[in-house]
Design an enzyme around this catalytic site. Structure first.
Site: not given
Lengths: 211, 211
Positions: B15, B38, B41
């Site tokens: 990812s 993040r 994500h």
């Protein structure tokens, strides 16, 4: 306007008015509108007006399951935390997240699959009406689909809104084709907050809350 | 690729590779990049590459506070649930959410303000290093700003990422001008999941996790 002058209960009301205005001329299905608007309220992302997918029978099936005291199984502690347990328990329902269970962790490690996938197997042994609310892991939906085809589980509703970049889009397309009533966020977006918002919107409609 | 062939630990790695590729030619500040990635994500929303705002000293201040065993105060149970408590407790820190506390609910009702605003007053009596992580309520940030000006609280870092349509944009601009180290999602977007992702990114950098 000074924030002190806006009563807490008016903030949500005003937010929904803004959302309705910004959705402008769109005609939303009246049964689906409270769900779509609550997801937008939770994310401030108007994309969901286009990407939320409802199978024909999804809202009715979800409401019927909640009224019958459904168990809701989520794939994250965050979604579990976000679901309104007071509203749910008034209908006799409860929410479960098996992600931190020792047996799930052990089984996942032994088989080299995600805990989310194993937690769907644990959901399969529950009895009574069942809603799966997956807001994080596409592997939860992928394993769920296998269990459906094996005849080991038949949820009343799948809220399938995992988020991310690997297997996420595919996992939702697979559930869309499963024949099970479902509410999905097509594409990459979604999340635990979206999963909780969809469940809460269904609950609030049943409790006659305004939005 | 069949999902059974992708090991759980490889999903996150892949990812982040996709996110890095999709951010393409952009040069991210190396200290901020793990946080931005993040959040993307967590949301699958590339907008955050543009809307996350960092005060000059924010990342350093946040890491120093976490290393010193900071208390983190959040405005939702969802953010509390999403923060990695194992990683946090290894550094001596803990996370608090006062939103369901009886005294907070009573005080909020009596004064006609939100529980989030009252919970910032409760945060002000904590001692030691302090991080505020607001992922839902702009009123948390608005009350926090008043407490800062009154000299009653001085967080080491404010993660200010409330989401929504009423007072949200303004609340972040006010914190931006407060002089306190801050990480903000400018505009309407944000959320409990974003707040947790920012805290976790800081924690993982300190624990030398790859991403």
């Amino acid at each position: 306007m000074d924030w002190h002058e806006l009563a807490p209960m008016d903030i949500e009301k005003r937010s929904f008015e803004i959302i309705t205005r910004e959705l402008g001329g769109r005609t939303l299905d009246p049964e689906r509108a409270p769900i779509i608007k609550r997801v937008i309220h939770t994310t401030a992302d108007l994309d969901y007006a286009d990407t939320l997918y409802f199978s024909e029978d999804a809202v009715k099936a979800g409401k019927a399951a909640l009224l019958a005291g459904a168990s809701i199984v989520t794939d994250t502690r965050m979604a579990e935390a976000g679901i309104n347990k007071t509203a749910l328990s008034k209908l006799g329902g409860a929410v479960y997240c098996f992600m931190s269970d020792q047996d799930v962790a052990g089984e996942a490690k032994a088989r080299g699959i995600t805990r989310a996938a194993v937690s769907m197997e644990k959901a399969a042994v529950l009895t009574g009406p069942l809603i799966i609310a997956a807001g994080n892991a596409p592997t939860a939906l992928l394993r769920l689909n296998e269990l459906i085809w094996e005849g080991r589980i038949k949820p009343d509703l799948i809220v399938g809104v995992p988020v991310g970049f690997v297997n996420v889009v595919e996992s939702k397309e697979i559930i869309k084709a499963s024949g099970i009533p479902c509410i999905l966020s097509l594409g990459r977006k979604g999340g635990s907050n979206v999963a909780a918002a969809i469940i809460n919107a269904l609950l609030y409609t049943l409790h006659d809350r305004e939005q």
